[in-house]
Design a protein around this motif. Sequence first.
Motif, short mmCIF file in Angstrom:
data_model
loop_
_atom_site.label_atom_id
_atom_site.label_comp_id
_atom_site.label_asym_id
_atom_site.label_seq_id
_atom_site.Cartn_x
_atom_site.Cartn_y
_atom_site.Cartn_z
N ASN A 70 34.98 70.84 56.46
CA ASN A 70 34.88 71.41 57.80
C ASN A 70 33.87 70.69 58.69
OD1 ASN A 70 36.82 73.48 57.32
ND2 ASN A 70 35.27 74.62 56.17
N GLN A 71 33.30 69.59 58.21
CA GLN A 71 32.40 68.80 59.05
C GLN A 71 33.16 68.25 60.27
OE1 GLN A 71 29.55 66.20 56.42
NE2 GLN A 71 31.52 66.36 55.41
N ILE A 72 32.44 68.11 61.35
CA ILE A 72 33.02 67.46 62.54
C ILE A 72 33.02 65.94 62.32
CG2 ILE A 72 32.69 67.02 65.00
CD1 ILE A 72 31.41 69.87 65.13
N PHE A 73 31.89 65.39 61.95
CA PHE A 73 31.79 63.99 61.55
C PHE A 73 31.62 63.95 60.04
CE2 PHE A 73 30.11 64.04 65.89
CZ PHE A 73 30.82 63.01 66.49
N ASP A 74 32.49 63.22 59.34
CA ASP A 74 32.34 63.16 57.88
C ASP A 74 31.14 62.27 57.52
OD1 ASP A 74 33.17 60.44 57.85
OD2 ASP A 74 35.25 60.97 57.37
N PRO A 107 32.37 71.93 73.95
CA PRO A 107 33.04 70.83 73.23
C PRO A 107 32.07 70.19 72.25
CG PRO A 107 32.49 70.17 75.48
CD PRO A 107 32.19 71.63 75.39
N THR A 108 32.59 69.71 71.14
CA THR A 108 31.73 69.06 70.16
C THR A 108 31.42 67.63 70.61
OG1 THR A 108 33.54 68.12 68.86
CG2 THR A 108 32.88 70.39 68.35
N MET A 109 30.49 67.00 69.92
CA MET A 109 30.16 65.61 70.21
C MET A 109 31.40 64.73 70.04
SD MET A 109 26.62 65.12 70.58
CE MET A 109 25.97 63.78 69.57
N LYS A 110 32.18 65.02 69.01
CA LYS A 110 33.39 64.22 68.79
C LYS A 110 34.40 64.45 69.91
CE LYS A 110 34.95 63.06 64.69
NZ LYS A 110 35.56 63.07 63.31
N ASP A 111 34.53 65.70 70.37
CA ASP A 111 35.42 66.00 71.50
C ASP A 111 35.04 65.18 72.73
OD1 ASP A 111 36.72 67.95 69.97
OD2 ASP A 111 35.46 69.58 70.73
N LEU A 112 33.76 64.94 72.89
CA LEU A 112 33.25 64.22 74.06
C LEU A 112 33.28 62.71 73.87
CD1 LEU A 112 30.18 66.50 74.85
CD2 LEU A 112 32.33 66.39 76.14
N GLY A 113 33.74 62.26 72.69
CA GLY A 113 33.80 60.83 72.43
C GLY A 113 32.47 60.23 72.01
N GLU A 114 31.52 61.11 71.63
CA GLU A 114 30.22 60.65 71.17
C GLU A 114 30.25 60.39 69.67
OE1 GLU A 114 27.30 59.71 71.75
OE2 GLU A 114 27.02 59.95 73.90
N TYR A 160 17.16 62.32 57.62
CA TYR A 160 17.99 62.37 58.82
C TYR A 160 18.89 63.60 58.73
CZ TYR A 160 16.55 57.47 59.31
OH TYR A 160 15.81 56.32 59.43
N CYS A 161 18.82 64.46 59.74
CA CYS A 161 19.53 65.74 59.68
C CYS A 161 20.57 65.83 60.79
CB CYS A 161 18.55 66.90 59.81
SG CYS A 161 17.18 66.84 58.63
N ALA A 162 21.83 66.06 60.40
CA ALA A 162 22.90 66.17 61.38
C ALA A 162 22.77 67.47 62.15
CB ALA A 162 24.26 66.10 60.68
N GLY A 163 22.90 67.40 63.44
CA GLY A 163 22.87 68.60 64.28
C GLY A 163 24.27 69.00 64.69
N ALA A 164 24.55 70.31 64.61
CA ALA A 164 25.81 70.87 65.11
C ALA A 164 27.02 70.09 64.58
CB ALA A 164 25.82 70.86 66.64
#
Length: 309
Positions: free
Chosen positions: A248-252, A110-117, A87-91
């Motif tokens: 620096n990950q967006i999602f840890d 906006p990042t996925m986290k910025d969008l609430g995803e 499983y590979c994390a994108g962006a």
Amino acid sequence: MTYSLLSYQSDRGPRAGMRVGDRVFDVEHVSGRAEWATVMGMLDDWQEASARCDTLARHLANDSGAGALDLSAMALLAPLLYPGTLYCAGANYRDHVEEMAKARGMPPPPTMKDLGEVAGHFIKTSRSAVVGPGAIVPIPNATQRLDWELELAAVIGKRATNVKAADALDYVAGYTIANDLSARDRSRRAKLEPGSLMYYDWIAHKSFDGSCPMGPWFVPSQFIADPNALDMKLWVNGELMQDSNTSNQIFDIGEQIEALSHRVTLQPGDVVLTGTPAGVGSGRGQFLKAGDVVKLWIAEIGEFEHGIG
């Protein structure tokens, strides 16, 4: 006593080895467990295997060296020869999102986290994609833009379904290093409209043969103080290209495992590639060519090289 697990080629075929200091011991030989002859076999019984290896490592650290193998003379293979699903994390690094947008002449989105995803992942093949240290990865057909992506890879050690981010690292057996090689010019089908359901070609882009070099070994999670705070670097022909930290990950990593485990059940031997930072070839218009040597390093794990053919 710390140790790591590796796979090596022997005259009996691929074998699991335990690296203690600068010495390596055949796991089946020192444990007496035939089912632990491979790292995947150990992951199928990880709770017992890891406890036994902890005890063995303390004993072997004080051993006179009888039965030890010469690491420098070994042909190392990928630590998990035939892992489960990749499983590979994108962006998943903000600076990487920005550099890829810039390469396309677009403003940073906006990042996925910025969008609430939640974290998003794609899947690589495993048996054909994974290669080990020293491998020469052939440039895939019709590709002129073969790119590198240094990633921390988390190896799942027990079945995980609907886990919470706060508990997710308890399901990780350990960590290794991966290169999510990407054929940038094969990611889209030029004859289709961008809105088409089949516009993106993830197999050609991400799952070609040798697209996931992995190594040099697998470090059990109890020896990694904080996987979300590891320095990481990648060089091409000795030139530093990526220099970052997993902080620096967006999602840890916990958030990624939570997101995945709410979609599918993660199994022992599955691997989560957690994303790449800025410094990929697309951001500078530089791509891999035959004869190049790529070196990858992550703190507390180690380093390995592979070639491009």
